[in-house]
Scaffold this motif. Sequence first.
Motif, PDB file in Angstrom:
ATOM      1  N   ARG A  96       0.827  -1.206   0.000  1.00 39.30           N
ATOM      2  CA  ARG A  96       0.000   0.000   0.000  1.00 39.30           C
ATOM      3  C   ARG A  96       0.859   1.252   0.000  1.00 39.30           C
ATOM      4  O   ARG A  96       2.048   1.211   0.343  1.00 39.30           O
ATOM      5  CB  ARG A  96      -0.915  -0.024   1.228  1.00 39.30           C
ATOM      6  CG  ARG A  96      -1.776  -1.278   1.337  1.00 39.30           C
ATOM      7  CD  ARG A  96      -2.385  -1.426   2.716  1.00 39.30           C
ATOM      8  NE  ARG A  96      -1.374  -1.470   3.763  1.00 39.30           N
ATOM      9  CZ  ARG A  96      -1.642  -1.679   5.054  1.00 39.30           C
ATOM     10  NH1 ARG A  96      -2.897  -1.879   5.440  1.00 39.30           N
ATOM     11  NH2 ARG A  96      -0.674  -1.679   5.955  1.00 39.30           N
ATOM     12  N   ASP A 104       0.784   3.612   2.023  1.00 36.29           N
ATOM     13  CA  ASP A 104       1.171   3.988   3.378  1.00 36.29           C
ATOM     14  C   ASP A 104       2.307   3.125   3.919  1.00 36.29           C
ATOM     15  O   ASP A 104       2.876   3.430   4.969  1.00 36.29           O
ATOM     16  CB  ASP A 104      -0.026   3.882   4.331  1.00 36.29           C
ATOM     17  CG  ASP A 104      -1.057   4.968   4.079  1.00 36.29           C
ATOM     18  OD1 ASP A 104      -0.707   5.980   3.444  1.00 36.29           O
ATOM     19  OD2 ASP A 104      -2.212   4.800   4.512  1.00 36.29           O
ATOM     20  N   ASP A 105       2.629   2.035   3.225  1.00 32.57           N
ATOM     21  CA  ASP A 105       3.661   1.115   3.684  1.00 32.57           C
ATOM     22  C   ASP A 105       5.041   1.580   3.250  1.00 32.57           C
ATOM     23  O   ASP A 105       5.190   2.532   2.471  1.00 32.57           O
ATOM     24  CB  ASP A 105       3.395  -0.294   3.142  1.00 32.57           C
ATOM     25  CG  ASP A 105       2.040  -0.840   3.583  1.00 32.57           C
ATOM     26  OD1 ASP A 105       1.590  -0.477   4.683  1.00 32.57           O
ATOM     27  OD2 ASP A 105       1.439  -1.613   2.814  1.00 32.57           O
ATOM     28  N   ASP A 106       6.057   0.878   3.728  1.00 31.62           N
ATOM     29  CA  ASP A 106       7.432   1.087   3.271  1.00 31.62           C
ATOM     30  C   ASP A 106       7.804  -0.129   2.425  1.00 31.62           C
ATOM     31  O   ASP A 106       7.774  -1.269   2.913  1.00 31.62           O
ATOM     32  CB  ASP A 106       8.383   1.210   4.464  1.00 31.62           C
ATOM     33  CG  ASP A 106       7.940   2.286   5.448  1.00 31.62           C
ATOM     34  OD1 ASP A 106       7.556   3.373   4.981  1.00 31.62           O
ATOM     35  OD2 ASP A 106       7.970   2.034   6.666  1.00 31.62           O
ATOM     36  N   VAL A 150       9.504  -5.179   2.679  1.00 32.98           N
ATOM     37  CA  VAL A 150       8.272  -4.475   3.035  1.00 32.98           C
ATOM     38  C   VAL A 150       8.200  -4.333   4.544  1.00 32.98           C
ATOM     39  O   VAL A 150       8.476  -5.287   5.282  1.00 32.98           O
ATOM     40  CB  VAL A 150       7.011  -5.233   2.557  1.00 32.98           C
ATOM     41  CG1 VAL A 150       5.763  -4.408   2.853  1.00 32.98           C
ATOM     42  CG2 VAL A 150       7.095  -5.577   1.094  1.00 32.98           C
ATOM     43  N   GLN A 151       7.809  -3.165   4.971  1.00 33.82           N
ATOM     44  CA  GLN A 151       7.480  -2.957   6.385  1.00 33.82           C
ATOM     45  C   GLN A 151       6.053  -2.455   6.462  1.00 33.82           C
ATOM     46  O   GLN A 151       5.729  -1.402   5.910  1.00 33.82           O
ATOM     47  CB  GLN A 151       8.430  -1.954   7.036  1.00 33.82           C
ATOM     48  CG  GLN A 151       8.094  -1.678   8.506  1.00 33.82           C
ATOM     49  CD  GLN A 151       9.161  -0.846   9.203  1.00 33.82           C
ATOM     50  OE1 GLN A 151      10.185  -1.360   9.601  1.00 33.82           O
ATOM     51  NE2 GLN A 151       8.908   0.451   9.322  1.00 33.82           N
ATOM     52  N   ARG A 152       5.195  -3.203   7.150  1.00 36.63           N
ATOM     53  CA  ARG A 152       3.784  -2.843   7.276  1.00 36.63           C
ATOM     54  C   ARG A 152       3.179  -3.661   8.403  1.00 36.63           C
ATOM     55  O   ARG A 152       3.756  -4.651   8.879  1.00 36.63           O
ATOM     56  CB  ARG A 152       3.019  -3.102   5.985  1.00 36.63           C
ATOM     57  CG  ARG A 152       3.115  -4.530   5.450  1.00 36.63           C
ATOM     58  CD  ARG A 152       1.907  -4.887   4.600  1.00 36.63           C
ATOM     59  NE  ARG A 152       0.703  -4.952   5.406  1.00 36.63           N
ATOM     60  CZ  ARG A 152      -0.533  -5.031   4.904  1.00 36.63           C
ATOM     61  NH1 ARG A 152      -0.695  -5.048   3.593  1.00 36.63           N
ATOM     62  NH2 ARG A 152      -1.579  -5.097   5.695  1.00 36.63           N
ATOM     63  N   SER A 153       1.979  -3.244   8.851  1.00 32.87           N
ATOM     64  CA  SER A 153       1.278  -4.014   9.862  1.00 32.87           C
ATOM     65  C   SER A 153       0.855  -5.360   9.278  1.00 32.87           C
ATOM     66  O   SER A 153       0.462  -5.456   8.108  1.00 32.87           O
ATOM     67  CB  SER A 153       0.048  -3.246  10.350  1.00 32.87           C
ATOM     68  OG  SER A 153      -0.825  -2.955   9.266  1.00 32.87           O
ATOM     69  N   GLU A 168       7.099  -6.836  11.846  1.00 34.20           N
ATOM     70  CA  GLU A 168       6.310  -6.199  10.785  1.00 34.20           C
ATOM     71  C   GLU A 168       7.108  -6.057   9.495  1.00 34.20           C
ATOM     72  O   GLU A 168       6.775  -5.237   8.645  1.00 34.20           O
ATOM     73  CB  GLU A 168       5.810  -4.831  11.251  1.00 34.20           C
ATOM     74  CG  GLU A 168       4.809  -4.908  12.401  1.00 34.20           C
ATOM     75  CD  GLU A 168       4.195  -3.569  12.725  1.00 34.20           C
ATOM     76  OE1 GLU A 168       4.802  -2.536  12.374  1.00 34.20           O
ATOM     77  OE2 GLU A 168       3.088  -3.550  13.310  1.00 34.20           O
ATOM     78  N   ARG A 169       8.137  -6.873   9.339  1.00 34.50           N
ATOM     79  CA  ARG A 169       8.972  -6.791   8.138  1.00 34.50           C
ATOM     80  C   ARG A 169       8.910  -8.093   7.342  1.00 34.50           C
ATOM     81  O   ARG A 169       9.032  -9.176   7.903  1.00 34.50           O
ATOM     82  CB  ARG A 169      10.412  -6.465   8.512  1.00 34.50           C
ATOM     83  CG  ARG A 169      10.595  -5.016   8.964  1.00 34.50           C
ATOM     84  CD  ARG A 169      12.032  -4.688   9.289  1.00 34.50           C
ATOM     85  NE  ARG A 169      12.198  -3.248   9.493  1.00 34.50           N
ATOM     86  CZ  ARG A 169      13.346  -2.663   9.816  1.00 34.50           C
ATOM     87  NH1 ARG A 169      14.452  -3.407   9.964  1.00 34.50           N
ATOM     88  NH2 ARG A 169      13.407  -1.350   9.976  1.00 34.50           N
TER      89      ARG A 169
END
Length: 452
Positions: A270, A272-274, A294-297, A324-325
């Motif tokens: 998304r 909003d993600d990294d 990817v870093q995200r919830s 979260e990675r």
Amino acid sequence: MTTLHRRRFLELGAAATAVSLGGCLGSGNDTPSYAEWIPATDDGVHVGYLDFSIATDAQSGDELLPLILPADATGSSREVLSEVSGLDSVDDPLLTWPLEVGGQLIGGAALGIAVSGLGHLVDPEQPDRGIDELFMADSVAVGRGEIDLDEAAESLRSGSDGPIGEIPFEESGSVGEFTLYEPTDDETLDGVTAISETAVLVADTREEIRRVVETTQGERDREIAETETFEWLLETAGDGHVAGGWLGPIDLADVYFGDPNERPVDELLRSDDDVLASVAFDADNGAVTADLAVQRSLDDATAERFESRFGSESEDYTVSIEDERVTASGTYSEDVLDFEFTQPDRTTTAVPDASEPVDPPEAVAKAVPDGAFEFTYEGEQDRVKIGITQDLDIEEVTFESVEADYEASTTTPQADMYLYVYVDSEGDTVVVTVTVDGTSGVVARKEFPDGV
């Protein structure tokens, strides 16, 4: 007359290009060299890079590069915009995401340089002529390589033909080793172009140029030094010939060369993600390596989707999830890239006759069943998306817009393939011509917007 900001080219439609890479190819823990150009910011950061050595390192790379990067960028708009089609045939976002999304993130850099009249530096059909690496540093397009200053300066001053015509530039100052040029006709085009013996920079303002130059000189903080997450992204998935991604949150509408809502797995990766992803080609063994960070919830269901989807067509892949990675890496044979690339046919210059009846020769009519093409008008991008609904046993199909004078064609039309044709916003006609055994005929004609 409406002023054309360089950023406007990000709204023109889809081009197939690429994003984010490192100074060294292949996976590794060293940060890529382009990281030195990206200044620290309080906002999101998008990354984009194309390594022109793909022309020699990838199998058939000399054919691949012109399809990733718009070829003949010094010509008219019909020759600048190209499209990668058929990515849907490869159902593995670990490979397709950096190729497709990466391309959309770097498209504006190529066109920004071409608009200045320096299209010869980013000509994919002459990859050894000027720029070796093309990438975005914040909002600045950067092309690195050996630049012939005399030739570049003359092209700028004389107003060499570019996508929006011949617009002369004049010298307007300097920043560090870079000489600045600005267009003499600021009612048609604004912005700043900076050239040195090793790089070309293009931005909307000289302050953006200054910020990037001072970052490379160590006079400003770099994003990689300020943000641990950005450093992790670059070290994990920053190396490759083609890559792309962002440090979120980011407004993709401002940086995406096309419709960001059409990008693959947008629900997993998304805005909003990294996220950062790359693809590297090995010239020695023909292997393709894709990396993703990817870093995200994450919940259990989302984690399972990453594990099941990313690397699904790889010969050897790993997916690792910690906190979260998410990291993923896969190796592919270049045969997996057997999907269709299409771009405008630059050998045809004749404008189609909009009055020609839809009454094709018998051989053509038999080869094209009813409903073979689906048309979707995308007014915000001034384009029509044309989908091919089934495999067609024909020599070629050509889609042309009469007023905008844009053309796209393919010799291998397959079900679920799509192409874009750019149209005049005030009204245009799209003509579809099919060739069978040397015989051609018009099989469809549509007016856009409807009723014009």
